[in-house]
Scaffold this active site. Structure first.
Site, PDB file in Angstrom:
ATOM      1  N   ARG A 312     -47.273  28.105 -73.437  1.00  0.00           N
ATOM      2  CA  ARG A 312     -48.019  28.516 -72.237  1.00  0.00           C
ATOM      3  C   ARG A 312     -49.548  28.372 -72.365  1.00  0.00           C
ATOM      4  NH1 ARG A 312     -48.113  32.727 -69.879  1.00  0.00           N
ATOM      5  NH2 ARG A 312     -47.732  31.939 -67.795  1.00  0.00           N
ATOM      6  N   TYR A 316     -50.810  25.734 -69.653  1.00  0.00           N
ATOM      7  CA  TYR A 316     -51.428  26.317 -68.445  1.00  0.00           C
ATOM      8  C   TYR A 316     -52.758  26.987 -68.738  1.00  0.00           C
ATOM      9  CZ  TYR A 316     -46.378  26.446 -67.414  1.00  0.00           C
ATOM     10  OH  TYR A 316     -45.056  26.165 -67.278  1.00  0.00           O
ATOM     11  N   CYS A 342     -49.888  19.162 -85.118  1.00  0.00           N
ATOM     12  CA  CYS A 342     -50.940  18.141 -85.163  1.00  0.00           C
ATOM     13  C   CYS A 342     -51.373  17.719 -83.759  1.00  0.00           C
ATOM     14  CB  CYS A 342     -50.460  16.946 -85.963  1.00  0.00           C
ATOM     15  SG  CYS A 342     -50.178  17.446 -87.654  1.00  0.00           S
ATOM     16  N   GLU A 343     -51.963  18.634 -83.052  1.00  0.00           N
ATOM     17  CA  GLU A 343     -52.501  18.382 -81.705  1.00  0.00           C
ATOM     18  C   GLU A 343     -53.683  19.329 -81.520  1.00  0.00           C
ATOM     19  OE1 GLU A 343     -51.011  16.780 -78.775  1.00  0.00           O
ATOM     20  OE2 GLU A 343     -49.034  16.277 -79.581  1.00  0.00           O
TER      21      GLU A 343
HETATM   22  N1  LLP Z   1     -36.331  31.128 -58.660  1.00  0.00           N
HETATM   23  C1  LLP Z   1     -36.666  29.820 -58.727  1.00  0.00           C
HETATM   24  C2  LLP Z   1     -36.018  28.873 -57.829  1.00  0.00           C
HETATM   25  C3  LLP Z   1     -37.626  29.387 -59.661  1.00  0.00           C
HETATM   26  O1  LLP Z   1     -37.960  28.096 -59.715  1.00  0.00           O
HETATM   27  C4  LLP Z   1     -38.231  30.339 -60.534  1.00  0.00           C
HETATM   28  C5  LLP Z   1     -39.222  29.920 -61.522  1.00  0.00           C
HETATM   29  C6  LLP Z   1     -37.830  31.682 -60.432  1.00  0.00           C
HETATM   30  C7  LLP Z   1     -36.889  32.049 -59.479  1.00  0.00           C
HETATM   31  C8  LLP Z   1     -38.393  32.759 -61.310  1.00  0.00           C
HETATM   32  O2  LLP Z   1     -39.743  32.954 -61.114  1.00  0.00           O
HETATM   33  P1  LLP Z   1     -40.487  34.176 -61.845  1.00  0.00           P
HETATM   34  O3  LLP Z   1     -39.945  35.465 -61.289  1.00  0.00           O
HETATM   35  O4  LLP Z   1     -40.224  34.047 -63.298  1.00  0.00           O
HETATM   36  O5  LLP Z   1     -41.916  33.965 -61.511  1.00  0.00           O
HETATM   37  N2  LLP Z   1     -43.111  28.058 -67.044  1.00  0.00           N
HETATM   38  C9  LLP Z   1     -43.982  28.745 -66.127  1.00  0.00           C
HETATM   39  C10 LLP Z   1     -43.208  29.386 -64.994  1.00  0.00           C
HETATM   40  C11 LLP Z   1     -42.353  28.412 -64.224  1.00  0.00           C
HETATM   41  C12 LLP Z   1     -41.545  29.060 -63.129  1.00  0.00           C
HETATM   42  C13 LLP Z   1     -40.486  28.164 -62.649  1.00  0.00           C
HETATM   43  N3  LLP Z   1     -39.642  28.719 -61.641  1.00  0.00           N
HETATM   44  C14 LLP Z   1     -44.810  29.758 -66.904  1.00  0.00           C
HETATM   45  O6  LLP Z   1     -44.675  29.838 -68.122  1.00  0.00           O
HETATM   46  O7  LLP Z   1     -45.654  30.439 -66.320  1.00  0.00           O
END
Ligand code: LLP
Length: 418
Positions: A312, A316, A342-343
Protein backbone atom coordinates in the site's frame (compact mmCIF):
# COMPACT_ATOMS: atom_id res chain seq x y z
CA UNK A 1 -11.27 1.18 17.98
CA UNK A 2 -8.91 -1.78 18.17
CA UNK A 3 -7.21 -4.04 20.67
CA UNK A 4 -3.55 -3.30 19.98
CA UNK A 5 -2.53 -1.24 23.00
CA UNK A 6 0.58 -0.46 25.02
CA UNK A 7 0.82 -1.81 28.55
CA UNK A 8 3.80 -0.59 30.55
CA UNK A 9 5.54 0.30 27.33
CA UNK A 10 4.93 -2.99 25.54
CA UNK A 11 2.59 -3.35 22.62
CA UNK A 12 -0.06 -6.02 23.16
CA UNK A 13 -2.41 -7.76 20.76
CA UNK A 14 -5.35 -8.30 23.10
CA UNK A 15 -3.74 -10.15 26.06
CA UNK A 16 -0.55 -11.19 24.29
CA UNK A 17 2.68 -9.18 24.00
CA UNK A 18 3.40 -8.66 20.31
CA UNK A 19 7.07 -9.42 21.05
CA UNK A 20 6.12 -12.91 22.21
CA UNK A 21 4.30 -13.49 18.92
CA UNK A 22 7.22 -12.16 16.87
CA UNK A 23 9.63 -14.45 18.73
CA UNK A 24 7.42 -17.50 18.44
CA UNK A 25 6.27 -17.16 14.83
CA UNK A 26 9.07 -15.06 13.32
CA UNK A 27 8.77 -11.95 11.18
CA UNK A 28 7.37 -10.51 8.96
CA UNK A 29 4.18 -11.52 10.71
CA UNK A 30 0.57 -10.46 10.28
CA UNK A 31 -1.29 -10.40 13.62
CA UNK A 32 -5.08 -10.05 13.78
CA UNK A 33 -7.29 -9.39 16.79
CA UNK A 34 -10.41 -11.53 17.06
CA UNK A 35 -12.11 -9.12 19.46
CA UNK A 36 -11.54 -6.23 17.06
CA UNK A 37 -12.82 -8.15 14.04
CA UNK A 38 -15.95 -9.19 15.89
CA UNK A 39 -16.53 -5.74 17.29
CA UNK A 40 -16.35 -4.21 13.82
CA UNK A 41 -18.68 -6.81 12.35
CA UNK A 42 -21.20 -6.36 15.17
CA UNK A 43 -21.09 -2.58 14.69
CA UNK A 44 -22.63 -3.20 11.24
CA UNK A 45 -25.03 -5.86 12.50
CA UNK A 46 -26.29 -3.69 15.34
CA UNK A 47 -26.51 -0.53 13.24
CA UNK A 48 -28.72 -2.19 10.63
CA UNK A 49 -30.63 -4.39 13.05
CA UNK A 50 -34.33 -3.95 12.40
CA UNK A 51 -33.90 -3.50 8.64
CA UNK A 52 -33.53 -6.68 6.55
CA UNK A 53 -29.87 -6.88 5.63
CA UNK A 54 -26.87 -9.07 4.87
CA UNK A 55 -23.31 -7.97 5.66
CA UNK A 56 -21.27 -9.50 2.85
CA UNK A 57 -17.60 -9.30 3.83
CA UNK A 58 -15.44 -8.15 0.88
CA UNK A 59 -13.15 -11.17 0.74
CA UNK A 60 -10.52 -9.36 -1.34
CA UNK A 61 -9.56 -7.27 1.68
CA UNK A 62 -8.47 -10.35 3.62
CA UNK A 63 -9.17 -13.80 2.18
CA UNK A 64 -7.82 -15.89 5.06
CA UNK A 65 -10.45 -18.59 5.64
CA UNK A 66 -10.19 -18.23 9.43
CA UNK A 67 -11.19 -14.58 9.15
CA UNK A 68 -14.01 -15.32 6.69
CA UNK A 69 -15.12 -18.07 9.08
CA UNK A 70 -15.36 -15.64 11.97
CA UNK A 71 -17.83 -13.50 10.02
CA UNK A 72 -19.70 -16.57 8.71
CA UNK A 73 -20.25 -17.73 12.29
CA UNK A 74 -21.95 -14.46 13.11
CA UNK A 75 -24.29 -14.42 10.15
CA UNK A 76 -22.09 -12.74 7.56
CA UNK A 77 -22.11 -13.30 3.82
CA UNK A 78 -19.38 -12.69 1.25
CA UNK A 79 -18.72 -10.30 -1.59
CA UNK A 80 -16.46 -12.12 -4.03
CA UNK A 81 -14.70 -11.23 -7.29
CA UNK A 82 -13.24 -14.54 -8.44
CA UNK A 83 -13.57 -18.30 -8.40
CA UNK A 84 -10.76 -18.41 -5.85
CA UNK A 85 -12.68 -16.15 -3.49
CA UNK A 86 -15.82 -18.23 -3.99
CA UNK A 87 -13.85 -21.34 -3.08
CA UNK A 88 -12.48 -19.66 0.06
CA UNK A 89 -15.91 -18.31 1.09
CA UNK A 90 -17.58 -21.72 0.73
CA UNK A 91 -14.72 -23.48 2.48
CA UNK A 92 -15.03 -21.02 5.35
CA UNK A 93 -18.72 -21.86 5.69
CA UNK A 94 -20.45 -18.86 4.14
CA UNK A 95 -23.92 -20.03 3.00
CA UNK A 96 -24.01 -19.79 -0.80
CA UNK A 97 -27.22 -17.77 -0.68
CA UNK A 98 -25.29 -15.04 1.11
CA UNK A 99 -22.67 -14.68 -1.62
CA UNK A 100 -22.67 -11.85 -4.15
CA UNK A 101 -20.28 -11.84 -7.08
CA UNK A 102 -18.92 -8.63 -8.67
CA UNK A 103 -16.04 -7.99 -11.09
CA UNK A 104 -15.79 -6.92 -14.73
CA UNK A 105 -14.08 -10.08 -15.99
CA UNK A 106 -15.89 -13.19 -14.80
CA UNK A 107 -14.80 -16.18 -16.89
CA UNK A 108 -17.07 -18.96 -18.13
CA UNK A 109 -15.55 -21.39 -15.62
CA UNK A 110 -16.11 -18.96 -12.79
CA UNK A 111 -19.71 -18.32 -13.85
CA UNK A 112 -20.34 -22.06 -13.98
CA UNK A 113 -18.79 -22.55 -10.53
CA UNK A 114 -20.97 -19.79 -9.08
CA UNK A 115 -24.12 -21.19 -10.71
CA UNK A 116 -23.33 -24.67 -9.46
CA UNK A 117 -22.85 -23.23 -5.98
CA UNK A 118 -26.18 -21.37 -6.18
CA UNK A 119 -24.89 -18.00 -5.04
CA UNK A 120 -27.33 -15.23 -4.17
CA UNK A 121 -26.57 -13.04 -7.17
CA UNK A 122 -24.12 -11.96 -9.85
CA UNK A 123 -23.46 -8.24 -9.85
CA UNK A 124 -23.29 -7.83 -13.61
CA UNK A 125 -20.99 -5.17 -15.05
CA UNK A 126 -21.65 -5.20 -18.84
CA UNK A 127 -24.01 -6.32 -21.57
CA UNK A 128 -21.54 -8.95 -22.81
CA UNK A 129 -21.31 -10.41 -19.34
CA UNK A 130 -25.09 -10.43 -18.95
CA UNK A 131 -25.46 -12.41 -22.17
CA UNK A 132 -22.65 -14.77 -21.19
CA UNK A 133 -24.26 -15.53 -17.82
CA UNK A 134 -27.56 -16.16 -19.61
CA UNK A 135 -25.87 -18.52 -22.07
CA UNK A 136 -23.95 -20.46 -19.41
CA UNK A 137 -27.04 -20.76 -17.19
CA UNK A 138 -29.02 -21.99 -20.22
CA UNK A 139 -26.41 -24.67 -20.94
CA UNK A 140 -26.60 -25.75 -17.32
CA UNK A 141 -30.41 -25.76 -17.46
CA UNK A 142 -30.59 -23.38 -14.55
CA UNK A 143 -31.34 -19.73 -13.82
CA UNK A 144 -28.92 -17.05 -12.69
CA UNK A 145 -30.06 -14.48 -10.15
CA UNK A 146 -28.59 -11.15 -11.12
CA UNK A 147 -28.28 -7.54 -10.09
CA UNK A 148 -26.90 -4.89 -12.37
CA UNK A 149 -23.93 -3.01 -11.01
CA UNK A 150 -24.78 0.60 -11.67
CA UNK A 151 -22.14 3.26 -12.02
CA UNK A 152 -23.86 6.30 -10.47
CA UNK A 153 -21.14 8.80 -11.48
CA UNK A 154 -20.35 9.98 -7.96
CA UNK A 155 -16.93 11.21 -6.82
CA UNK A 156 -16.32 9.76 -3.36
CA UNK A 157 -13.31 12.02 -2.72
CA UNK A 158 -10.74 9.28 -2.19
CA UNK A 159 -7.50 8.11 -3.85
CA UNK A 160 -7.92 7.93 -7.68
CA UNK A 161 -6.79 4.27 -7.76
CA UNK A 162 -9.58 3.23 -5.40
CA UNK A 163 -12.37 5.35 -6.90
CA UNK A 164 -14.72 3.19 -8.94
CA UNK A 165 -18.08 4.86 -9.51
CA UNK A 166 -17.36 7.66 -11.98
CA UNK A 167 -17.99 7.83 -15.73
CA UNK A 168 -14.31 7.28 -16.55
CA UNK A 169 -14.08 3.97 -14.68
CA UNK A 170 -14.38 0.47 -16.09
CA UNK A 171 -16.88 -0.57 -13.43
CA UNK A 172 -20.61 -1.01 -13.72
CA UNK A 173 -23.25 0.10 -16.16
CA UNK A 174 -23.69 3.85 -16.64
CA UNK A 175 -26.77 4.99 -14.76
CA UNK A 176 -28.03 6.81 -17.88
CA UNK A 177 -28.55 3.52 -19.73
CA UNK A 178 -29.48 1.36 -16.76
CA UNK A 179 -33.17 1.11 -17.71
CA UNK A 180 -32.32 -0.32 -21.13
CA UNK A 181 -30.10 -2.95 -19.55
CA UNK A 182 -32.81 -3.92 -17.07
CA UNK A 183 -35.24 -4.29 -19.98
CA UNK A 184 -32.75 -6.48 -21.80
CA UNK A 185 -32.09 -8.57 -18.68
CA UNK A 186 -35.78 -9.16 -18.08
CA UNK A 187 -36.11 -10.54 -21.62
CA UNK A 188 -33.31 -13.07 -21.23
CA UNK A 189 -34.60 -16.58 -20.54
CA UNK A 190 -32.05 -17.81 -18.02
CA UNK A 191 -31.51 -14.80 -15.82
CA UNK A 192 -33.77 -13.58 -13.05
CA UNK A 193 -33.44 -9.92 -12.15
CA UNK A 194 -33.38 -9.65 -8.36
CA UNK A 195 -31.41 -6.56 -7.49
CA UNK A 196 -29.30 -3.51 -8.05
CA UNK A 197 -25.70 -2.98 -6.99
CA UNK A 198 -23.30 -0.06 -6.68
CA UNK A 199 -19.86 0.42 -5.16
CA UNK A 200 -18.33 3.85 -5.61
CA UNK A 201 -14.89 3.49 -4.08
CA UNK A 202 -12.88 2.71 -1.00
CA UNK A 203 -11.51 4.56 2.06
CA UNK A 204 -14.44 7.00 1.91
CA UNK A 205 -14.40 9.30 4.92
CA UNK A 206 -17.75 11.09 4.58
CA UNK A 207 -21.37 9.95 4.59
CA UNK A 208 -22.44 12.28 1.77
CA UNK A 209 -21.13 10.22 -1.21
CA UNK A 210 -23.07 7.20 0.09
CA UNK A 211 -26.22 9.30 0.43
CA UNK A 212 -25.83 10.94 -2.98
CA UNK A 213 -25.21 7.63 -4.73
CA UNK A 214 -28.16 6.02 -2.98
CA UNK A 215 -30.46 8.87 -4.01
CA UNK A 216 -29.60 8.19 -7.64
CA UNK A 217 -30.10 4.47 -7.26
CA UNK A 218 -33.48 4.99 -5.57
CA UNK A 219 -34.66 7.14 -8.48
CA UNK A 220 -33.70 4.28 -10.77
CA UNK A 221 -35.61 1.80 -8.57
CA UNK A 222 -38.68 4.07 -8.79
CA UNK A 223 -38.46 4.14 -12.57
CA UNK A 224 -38.08 0.37 -12.63
CA UNK A 225 -41.10 -0.06 -10.39
CA UNK A 226 -43.10 2.17 -12.72
CA UNK A 227 -42.19 -0.17 -15.55
CA UNK A 228 -43.22 -3.24 -13.59
CA UNK A 229 -39.74 -4.42 -12.61
CA UNK A 230 -39.52 -4.93 -8.87
CA UNK A 231 -36.29 -5.73 -7.07
CA UNK A 232 -35.62 -7.60 -3.85
CA UNK A 233 -32.01 -6.68 -3.12
CA UNK A 234 -30.29 -3.33 -2.86
CA UNK A 235 -26.53 -3.81 -2.64
CA UNK A 236 -24.81 -0.56 -1.68
CA UNK A 237 -21.27 -1.99 -1.84
CA UNK A 238 -18.46 -1.27 0.61
CA UNK A 239 -16.09 1.62 0.92
CA UNK A 240 -16.34 2.97 4.46
CA UNK A 241 -12.94 4.34 5.43
CA UNK A 242 -10.84 3.80 8.54
CA UNK A 243 -8.42 5.94 10.48
CA UNK A 244 -4.88 5.39 9.21
CA UNK A 245 -3.47 8.70 10.41
CA UNK A 246 -6.00 11.19 11.73
CA UNK A 247 -9.05 10.63 9.53
CA UNK A 248 -12.39 10.58 11.33
CA UNK A 249 -14.54 8.44 9.07
CA UNK A 250 -18.19 7.76 9.84
CA UNK A 251 -18.98 4.54 11.69
CA UNK A 252 -21.62 2.02 10.50
CA UNK A 253 -24.12 3.65 12.89
CA UNK A 254 -23.72 6.98 11.06
CA UNK A 255 -24.34 5.26 7.73
CA UNK A 256 -27.42 3.51 9.10
CA UNK A 257 -28.79 6.78 10.49
CA UNK A 258 -28.67 8.32 7.03
CA UNK A 259 -29.47 5.35 4.81
CA UNK A 260 -32.25 3.53 6.67
CA UNK A 261 -34.74 6.46 6.60
CA UNK A 262 -34.21 6.67 2.83
CA UNK A 263 -35.26 3.03 2.50
CA UNK A 264 -38.46 3.20 4.54
CA UNK A 265 -41.43 1.26 3.08
CA UNK A 266 -39.35 -0.10 0.23
CA UNK A 267 -39.48 -3.77 1.02
CA UNK A 268 -35.87 -4.36 0.02
CA UNK A 269 -33.14 -6.43 1.61
CA UNK A 270 -30.09 -4.25 2.05
CA UNK A 271 -26.70 -5.75 1.23
CA UNK A 272 -23.44 -4.15 2.29
CA UNK A 273 -19.95 -5.19 1.25
CA UNK A 274 -17.53 -3.82 3.83
CA UNK A 275 -13.91 -4.93 3.66
CA UNK A 276 -11.48 -2.38 5.08
CA UNK A 277 -13.79 -1.16 7.86
CA UNK A 278 -14.08 -4.73 9.18
CA UNK A 279 -10.48 -5.90 8.97
CA UNK A 280 -8.21 -2.85 8.40
CA UNK A 281 -7.57 -1.77 11.97
CA UNK A 282 -7.88 -5.34 13.23
CA UNK A 283 -4.50 -6.33 11.83
CA UNK A 284 -0.87 -5.26 12.13
CA UNK A 285 2.29 -6.26 10.31
CA UNK A 286 5.18 -6.99 12.67
CA UNK A 287 8.64 -6.56 11.27
CA UNK A 288 12.21 -6.68 12.60
CA UNK A 289 14.84 -4.01 12.09
CA UNK A 290 17.80 -5.41 10.19
CA UNK A 291 20.10 -2.43 9.72
CA UNK A 292 20.32 1.27 10.43
CA UNK A 293 21.88 3.08 7.52
CA UNK A 294 23.01 6.69 7.52
CA UNK A 295 22.74 8.07 3.99
CA UNK A 296 24.14 11.45 2.98
CA UNK A 297 20.71 13.08 2.98
CA UNK A 298 18.72 10.91 5.34
CA UNK A 299 18.66 7.87 7.54
CA UNK A 300 17.16 4.55 6.57
CA UNK A 301 15.79 1.90 8.83
CA UNK A 302 15.96 -1.34 6.90
CA UNK A 303 13.38 -3.87 8.06
CA UNK A 304 12.57 -7.45 7.11
CA UNK A 305 9.13 -6.61 5.61
CA UNK A 306 9.01 -5.18 2.12
CA UNK A 307 6.62 -4.02 -0.55
CA UNK A 308 5.97 -7.66 -1.32
CA UNK A 309 4.44 -7.99 2.19
CA UNK A 310 2.59 -4.66 2.25
CA UNK A 311 2.36 -2.80 -1.03
CA UNK A 312 0.00 0.00 0.00
CA UNK A 313 2.71 2.62 0.77
CA UNK A 314 4.48 1.93 -2.56
CA UNK A 315 1.31 1.70 -4.64
CA UNK A 316 -0.86 4.45 -3.20
CA UNK A 317 1.61 6.42 -1.12
CA UNK A 318 -0.55 5.18 1.74
CA UNK A 319 0.24 6.19 5.30
CA UNK A 320 0.50 3.55 8.05
CA UNK A 321 1.52 4.35 11.61
CA UNK A 322 4.72 2.57 12.60
CA UNK A 323 5.18 1.88 16.30
CA UNK A 324 8.00 0.29 18.26
CA UNK A 325 6.85 -2.94 19.84
CA UNK A 326 8.73 -1.97 22.99
CA UNK A 327 8.40 1.72 23.81
CA UNK A 328 11.30 3.32 25.65
CA UNK A 329 12.64 6.85 25.88
CA UNK A 330 14.59 7.41 22.68
CA UNK A 331 16.18 10.22 20.73
CA UNK A 332 14.16 11.06 17.64
CA UNK A 333 15.40 10.59 14.11
CA UNK A 334 13.86 11.45 10.76
CA UNK A 335 14.06 8.41 8.54
CA UNK A 336 12.64 6.27 5.76
CA UNK A 337 11.53 2.81 6.81
CA UNK A 338 12.44 0.58 3.90
CA UNK A 339 12.33 -3.09 2.99
CA UNK A 340 14.92 -5.45 1.51
CA UNK A 341 13.46 -5.44 -2.03
CA UNK A 342 15.54 -4.18 -4.92
CA UNK A 343 13.30 -1.25 -5.83
CA UNK A 344 13.49 2.38 -4.75
CA UNK A 345 9.73 2.20 -4.33
CA UNK A 346 10.12 -0.37 -1.57
CA UNK A 347 9.24 1.62 1.54
CA UNK A 348 6.80 1.38 4.40
CA UNK A 349 7.20 5.01 5.47
CA UNK A 350 8.95 8.11 4.18
CA UNK A 351 10.39 11.00 6.17
CA UNK A 352 9.00 9.61 9.38
CA UNK A 353 10.00 10.76 12.84
CA UNK A 354 10.76 7.68 14.89
CA UNK A 355 12.65 6.91 18.07
CA UNK A 356 16.20 5.65 17.48
CA UNK A 357 16.14 1.88 17.12
CA UNK A 358 18.66 -0.87 17.60
CA UNK A 359 19.25 -3.80 15.27
CA UNK A 360 16.87 -6.67 15.94
CA UNK A 361 14.06 -4.60 17.49
CA UNK A 362 10.48 -5.10 16.38
CA UNK A 363 8.19 -2.55 14.78
CA UNK A 364 4.43 -2.76 14.22
CA UNK A 365 2.98 -1.40 11.01
CA UNK A 366 -0.54 -0.52 12.08
CA UNK A 367 -3.86 -0.79 10.18
CA UNK A 368 -2.49 -3.52 7.95
CA UNK A 369 -5.40 -5.97 8.19
CA UNK A 370 -7.03 -4.93 4.91
CA UNK A 371 -5.29 -5.23 1.54
CA UNK A 372 -2.11 -6.20 3.39
CA UNK A 373 -1.53 -9.92 3.14
CA UNK A 374 -4.14 -10.12 0.36
CA UNK A 375 -1.99 -7.98 -1.96
CA UNK A 376 1.30 -9.57 -0.94
CA UNK A 377 3.47 -11.38 -3.45
CA UNK A 378 6.60 -13.46 -3.77
CA UNK A 379 8.57 -10.72 -5.53
CA UNK A 380 12.33 -11.14 -5.04
CA UNK A 381 11.52 -14.80 -4.24
CA UNK A 382 10.41 -13.95 -0.75
CA UNK A 383 8.16 -16.46 0.97
CA UNK A 384 4.93 -14.80 2.07
CA UNK A 385 4.49 -13.94 5.75
CA UNK A 386 2.75 -16.00 8.42
CA UNK A 387 -0.62 -14.90 9.83
CA UNK A 388 -1.70 -15.27 13.45
CA UNK A 389 -5.11 -14.72 15.04
CA UNK A 390 -5.17 -13.62 18.67
CA UNK A 391 -8.20 -14.13 20.89
CA UNK A 392 -7.66 -13.01 24.48
CA UNK A 393 -4.66 -14.98 25.69
CA UNK A 394 -4.86 -17.49 22.85
CA UNK A 395 -3.05 -17.22 19.57
CA UNK A 396 -3.26 -19.51 16.59
CA UNK A 397 -1.27 -19.68 13.37
CA UNK A 398 -3.93 -19.23 10.67
CA UNK A 399 -1.47 -19.33 7.77
CA UNK A 400 1.99 -20.70 8.04
CA UNK A 401 4.94 -18.92 6.58
CA UNK A 402 5.77 -20.06 3.07
CA UNK A 403 8.99 -21.98 2.54
CA UNK A 404 11.60 -21.79 -0.21
CA UNK A 405 10.17 -25.04 -1.55
CA UNK A 406 6.72 -23.43 -1.79
CA UNK A 407 8.25 -20.82 -4.09
CA UNK A 408 9.29 -23.37 -6.74
CA UNK A 409 6.68 -26.05 -6.07
CA UNK A 410 4.66 -25.45 -9.25
CA UNK A 411 7.61 -25.01 -11.56
CA UNK A 412 9.19 -27.53 -13.87
CA UNK A 413 12.55 -27.72 -15.65
CA UNK A 414 11.88 -29.03 -19.19
CA UNK A 415 13.66 -32.20 -20.35
CA UNK A 416 15.64 -30.26 -22.97
CA UNK A 417 17.33 -28.30 -20.20
CA UNK A 418 18.30 -31.33 -18.19
N1 LLP B 1 -17.33 -4.23 -3.06
C1 LLP B 1 -16.68 -4.11 -4.24
C2 LLP B 1 -17.39 -4.40 -5.48
C3 LLP B 1 -15.33 -3.70 -4.25
O1 LLP B 1 -14.70 -3.57 -5.42
C4 LLP B 1 -14.67 -3.44 -3.02
C5 LLP B 1 -13.26 -3.03 -3.00
C6 LLP B 1 -15.39 -3.60 -1.83
C7 LLP B 1 -16.72 -3.99 -1.88
C8 LLP B 1 -14.78 -3.36 -0.48
O2 LLP B 1 -14.41 -2.05 -0.29
P1 LLP B 1 -13.89 -1.57 1.15
O3 LLP B 1 -15.03 -1.67 2.13
O4 LLP B 1 -12.76 -2.45 1.53
O5 LLP B 1 -13.46 -0.17 0.92
N2 LLP B 1 -6.33 -2.17 -2.56
C9 LLP B 1 -6.93 -0.92 -2.19
C10 LLP B 1 -8.43 -1.04 -2.04
C11 LLP B 1 -9.12 -1.58 -3.27
C12 LLP B 1 -10.61 -1.75 -3.10
C13 LLP B 1 -11.17 -2.59 -4.17
N3 LLP B 1 -12.57 -2.84 -4.06
C14 LLP B 1 -6.27 -0.40 -0.92
O6 LLP B 1 -5.35 -1.05 -0.42
O7 LLP B 1 -6.61 0.68 -0.44
Amino acid sequence: MHFFQYRSGELYAEEVPVKTLAEQYGTPLYVYSHTTLLRHFMAYENAFDGYPHIICFAVKSNPNTAIIRLFAKHGGGADIVSGGELHAALKAGIPSRKIVYAGVGKTEDEIRFALKSKILMFNVESENELREIDRVAGNMKTNAQIALRINPDIDPGTHPYITTGMKKHKFGIPIEVALEYYKLASKLKNVVVVGVHKHIGSQITKVSPFVDALKRILLLIDELNAQGVSLQYLDVGGGLGISYRDEEPPVPGDLAKHLIPMLKDRNLTLIMEPGRSLVGNAGILVTKTLYMKKGIEKEFIIVDAGMNDLIRPSLYDAYHHILPVVRTKRDKILCDVVGPICESGDFLAKERELGKLKQGEYLAVMSAGAYGFSMSSNYNSRPRAAEVLVKGRDHVLIRKRETYDDLVRNEKIPAFLK
